[in-house]
Design a protein around this motif. Structure first.
Motif, PDB file in Angstrom:
ATOM      1  N   LYS A  30      70.846 -59.478  87.835  1.00 47.22           N
ATOM      2  CA  LYS A  30      71.272 -58.692  88.998  1.00 47.22           C
ATOM      3  C   LYS A  30      73.155 -59.542  88.650  1.00 47.22           C
ATOM      4  O   LYS A  30      74.693 -58.982  88.477  1.00 47.22           O
ATOM      5  CB  LYS A  30      71.479 -57.758  90.498  1.00 47.22           C
ATOM      6  N   ARG A  31      72.594 -60.595  89.155  1.00 50.88           N
ATOM      7  CA  ARG A  31      74.088 -61.803  89.827  1.00 50.88           C
ATOM      8  C   ARG A  31      74.367 -61.995  88.062  1.00 50.88           C
ATOM      9  O   ARG A  31      75.592 -62.449  88.454  1.00 50.88           O
ATOM     10  CB  ARG A  31      73.335 -63.167  90.291  1.00 50.88           C
ATOM     11  N   THR A  32      74.131 -62.081  87.238  1.00 52.56           N
ATOM     12  CA  THR A  32      74.911 -62.041  85.800  1.00 52.56           C
ATOM     13  C   THR A  32      75.485 -60.746  85.135  1.00 52.56           C
ATOM     14  O   THR A  32      77.079 -60.898  85.191  1.00 52.56           O
ATOM     15  CB  THR A  32      74.001 -62.515  84.461  1.00 52.56           C
ATOM     16  N   GLU A  33      75.688 -60.217  86.001  1.00 52.72           N
ATOM     17  CA  GLU A  33      76.062 -58.696  85.856  1.00 52.72           C
ATOM     18  C   GLU A  33      77.376 -58.656  86.739  1.00 52.72           C
ATOM     19  O   GLU A  33      78.196 -58.225  86.649  1.00 52.72           O
ATOM     20  CB  GLU A  33      75.872 -57.490  85.463  1.00 52.72           C
ATOM     21  N   THR A  34      76.990 -59.538  87.264  1.00 55.87           N
ATOM     22  CA  THR A  34      78.169 -59.921  88.630  1.00 55.87           C
ATOM     23  C   THR A  34      79.369 -60.838  88.418  1.00 55.87           C
ATOM     24  O   THR A  34      80.341 -60.750  88.570  1.00 55.87           O
ATOM     25  CB  THR A  34      77.775 -59.989  89.853  1.00 55.87           C
ATOM     26  N   LEU A  35      78.732 -61.644  87.270  1.00 57.15           N
ATOM     27  CA  LEU A  35      79.631 -62.631  87.035  1.00 57.15           C
ATOM     28  C   LEU A  35      80.642 -62.562  85.973  1.00 57.15           C
ATOM     29  O   LEU A  35      81.518 -62.444  85.874  1.00 57.15           O
ATOM     30  CB  LEU A  35      78.851 -64.160  87.498  1.00 57.15           C
ATOM     31  N   TYR A  36      79.451 -62.236  85.155  1.00 55.54           N
ATOM     32  CA  TYR A  36      80.018 -61.813  84.350  1.00 55.54           C
ATOM     33  C   TYR A  36      79.627 -61.131  83.050  1.00 55.54           C
ATOM     34  O   TYR A  36      80.080 -59.869  81.943  1.00 55.54           O
ATOM     35  CB  TYR A  36      78.721 -63.099  83.020  1.00 55.54           C
ATOM     36  N   GLY A  37      79.578 -59.446  84.100  1.00 54.50           N
ATOM     37  CA  GLY A  37      79.781 -57.779  83.084  1.00 54.50           C
ATOM     38  C   GLY A  37      80.760 -57.813  82.635  1.00 54.50           C
ATOM     39  O   GLY A  37      81.051 -57.251  81.079  1.00 54.50           O
ATOM     40  N   LYS A  38      81.884 -58.265  83.146  1.00 53.85           N
ATOM     41  CA  LYS A  38      82.604 -57.583  82.378  1.00 53.85           C
ATOM     42  C   LYS A  38      83.436 -58.146  81.481  1.00 53.85           C
ATOM     43  O   LYS A  38      84.487 -58.174  80.353  1.00 53.85           O
ATOM     44  CB  LYS A  38      85.082 -57.583  83.646  1.00 53.85           C
ATOM     45  N   SER A 312      76.943 -76.230  78.965  1.00 56.57           N
ATOM     46  CA  SER A 312      76.646 -75.736  81.027  1.00 56.57           C
ATOM     47  C   SER A 312      77.496 -76.173  81.437  1.00 56.57           C
ATOM     48  O   SER A 312      77.476 -76.133  82.893  1.00 56.57           O
ATOM     49  CB  SER A 312      75.333 -76.946  80.500  1.00 56.57           C
ATOM     50  N   ILE A 313      78.709 -76.731  81.112  1.00 52.88           N
ATOM     51  CA  ILE A 313      80.464 -76.988  81.938  1.00 52.88           C
ATOM     52  C   ILE A 313      81.763 -76.290  82.234  1.00 52.88           C
ATOM     53  O   ILE A 313      82.280 -76.906  82.411  1.00 52.88           O
ATOM     54  CB  ILE A 313      80.361 -78.137  81.770  1.00 52.88           C
ATOM     55  N   SER A 314      81.623 -74.910  80.762  1.00 55.82           N
ATOM     56  CA  SER A 314      82.386 -74.122  80.346  1.00 55.82           C
ATOM     57  C   SER A 314      82.538 -73.610  81.274  1.00 55.82           C
ATOM     58  O   SER A 314      83.456 -72.491  81.569  1.00 55.82           O
ATOM     59  CB  SER A 314      82.765 -74.192  79.457  1.00 55.82           C
ATOM     60  N   ASN A 315      81.697 -72.291  82.097  1.00 50.32           N
ATOM     61  CA  ASN A 315      81.807 -71.502  83.443  1.00 50.32           C
ATOM     62  C   ASN A 315      81.025 -71.966  84.722  1.00 50.32           C
ATOM     63  O   ASN A 315      80.293 -72.826  85.201  1.00 50.32           O
ATOM     64  CB  ASN A 315      80.358 -70.466  82.458  1.00 50.32           C
ATOM     65  N   LYS A 316      81.391 -70.588  85.077  1.00 53.02           N
ATOM     66  CA  LYS A 316      80.987 -70.890  87.172  1.00 53.02           C
ATOM     67  C   LYS A 316      78.914 -70.705  86.563  1.00 53.02           C
ATOM     68  O   LYS A 316      78.898 -69.715  85.635  1.00 53.02           O
ATOM     69  CB  LYS A 316      81.518 -70.193  87.950  1.00 53.02           C
ATOM     70  N   HIS A 317      78.250 -71.554  87.639  1.00 55.90           N
ATOM     71  CA  HIS A 317      77.159 -71.362  87.539  1.00 55.90           C
ATOM     72  C   HIS A 317      76.069 -69.928  88.482  1.00 55.90           C
ATOM     73  O   HIS A 317      76.610 -69.933  89.179  1.00 55.90           O
ATOM     74  CB  HIS A 317      76.414 -72.905  87.868  1.00 55.90           C
ATOM     75  N   ILE A 318      75.460 -69.040  87.266  1.00 56.75           N
ATOM     76  CA  ILE A 318      74.515 -68.557  88.303  1.00 56.75           C
ATOM     77  C   ILE A 318      73.269 -69.519  89.700  1.00 56.75           C
ATOM     78  O   ILE A 318      73.119 -70.060  89.162  1.00 56.75           O
ATOM     79  CB  ILE A 318      73.387 -67.893  87.727  1.00 56.75           C
ATOM     80  N   LYS A 319      73.964 -68.428  90.625  1.00 54.34           N
ATOM     81  CA  LYS A 319      73.019 -69.487  91.754  1.00 54.34           C
ATOM     82  C   LYS A 319      71.417 -68.364  92.078  1.00 54.34           C
ATOM     83  O   LYS A 319      71.331 -68.061  91.730  1.00 54.34           O
ATOM     84  CB  LYS A 319      74.343 -68.588  92.796  1.00 54.34           C
ATOM     85  N   VAL A 320      70.518 -69.906  91.840  1.00 53.88           N
ATOM     86  CA  VAL A 320      69.382 -69.564  91.920  1.00 53.88           C
ATOM     87  C   VAL A 320      68.813 -70.154  92.538  1.00 53.88           C
ATOM     88  O   VAL A 320      67.269 -70.168  92.345  1.00 53.88           O
ATOM     89  CB  VAL A 320      69.002 -70.155  90.229  1.00 53.88           C
ATOM     90  N   ASP A 321      68.870 -71.067  93.330  1.00 53.97           N
ATOM     91  CA  ASP A 321      68.205 -71.724  93.883  1.00 53.97           C
ATOM     92  C   ASP A 321      67.844 -71.332  95.503  1.00 53.97           C
ATOM     93  O   ASP A 321      66.705 -72.111  95.635  1.00 53.97           O
ATOM     94  CB  ASP A 321      69.375 -73.201  95.093  1.00 53.97           C
TER      95      ASP A 321
END
Length: 345
Positions: A30-38, A312-321
């Motif tokens: 769900k978070r991946t789709e929100t950040l990177y779906g487009k 690993s440093i080119s995109n915003k990271h998915i929140k997983v903590d």
């Protein structure tokens, strides 16, 4: 394999970087789709990849989900086969003294986010067709290795009934992989024909690899920063990464292109040493050589579609903590990892 009717479950090696519960995986997607779906939709449109397309072979990363994020579903969405043969890395082959063969397991199931994943009965059919001098069954290696494990939640997310066969590839020279790939392809082709399977729909291959491991910090005392660790060095490293993808992995699959990949990544004078630090320096050529020969046997030429390259440093990271997940390594100019997503049809 089932011994005396007993099931044998392969557990988990990494419960930090990867999801291992259904609710974690659902949240990651769900978070991946929100950040990177487009972004994913734009890439699929640009590359003319529809939701109905089926990869015969795919190359996927296996790093922490927070870092690799959309690079997984970008390519694994189109792995639709019931049976998936995974070519994985054997990161700790040295400590188990493994080399010059391919490594199977004897598990009947692997732990999955959406229930245990069945090991395909085709595994034994393939193994029985192979000479014993090219393979080994080693559950210890398969148990401690994470490169197959990281991909499975995404494959299972799209296909809850998927069955798998795991093949790890430890230290191997190109010539040795070439010698092993042809009989392996012949065994797979024989199973495909005997069971009237369709490549892409019924059976497919996924090759696990992270791309370059770069930097001069936290690499076990080694310096992997060929171009330095400033922003200019980063850009040079990424340029070489794209060169490798364009030269070796994209468009028509061929043996010379696969050999070229090995020349980029493995030292000519010692096949156990990196030339350029892709951890999949053996899984990629072994997987691609096998599929190259399989494509010849089945008269089904393959074309590689390079979907994207990321780090690993080119995109915003998915929140997983907040999902009881985290990171297994740093992500900074002095320590970063590359990711390649490639599909073959």
């Amino acid at each position: 394999m089932i011994v005396n009717g007993q099931q044998k479950l392969r557990g988990l090696a990494d419960t930090i970087g990867f999801a291992h519960q259904q609710w974690q995986m659902d949240s990651v997607m769900k978070r991946t789709e929100t950040l990177y779906g487009k972004r994913m939709a734009s890439i699929w449109k640009e590359k003319n990849i529809s939701a109905n397309d089926e990869w015969k072979v795919a190359i996927s990363p296996h790093d922490d989900y927070t870092y690799a994020s959309y690079m997984y579903p970008l390519v694994l969405r189109n792995v639709k086969a019931k049976t998936v043969i995974l070519f994985g890395v054997a990161h700790k082959a040295k400590q188990l003294n493994l080399q010059d063969k391919i490594i199977f397991d004897s598990f009947t199931q692997w732990r999955g986010c959406y229930g245990n994943i069945k090991v395909s009965p085709l595994r034994e059919k393939i193994i029985t067709k192979l000479s014993k001098d090219i393979y080994e069954v080693n559950d210890s290696m398969q148990t401690i290795e994470h490169s197959v494990e990281g991909i499975l939640p995404f494959i299972q997310y799209y296909n809850k009934n998927v069955e798998i066969i795991s093949i790890l590839v430890p230290y191997n020279s190109f010539d040795n992989m070439n010698k092993m790939a042809k009989p392996l392809a012949e065994a797979i082709a024989s199973v495909i024909k005997e069971n009237k399977l369709i490549w892409g729909s019924d059976i497919a291959m996924v090759i696990s690899t992270d791309a370059v491991h770069y930097g001069d910090e936290d690499w076990g005392g080694k310096n992997f920063a060929r171009f330095g660790t400033d922003s200019a060095g980063y850009e040079k490293a990424v340029a070489l990464e794209n060169e490798i993808m364009d030269t070796c992995l994209a468009e028509k699959l061929g043996k010379e292109k696969i050999k070229k990949f090995t020349e980029y990544t493995v030292k000519k004078e010692d096949y156990k040493e990196y030339n350029w630090t892709w951890c999949g320096r053996y899984s990629v050529p072994m997987g691609l050589l096998t599929t190259f020969y399989l494509s010849e046997i089945l008269n089904s030429p393959l074309k590689g579609i390079s979907l994207a390259y990321s780090t690993s440093i080119s995109n915003k990271h998915i929140k997983v903590d907040d999902l009881k997940m985290g990171t297994t390594a740093a992500a900074k100019l002095r320590h970063w990892v590359g990711y390649a997503s490639v599909g073959y049809r």
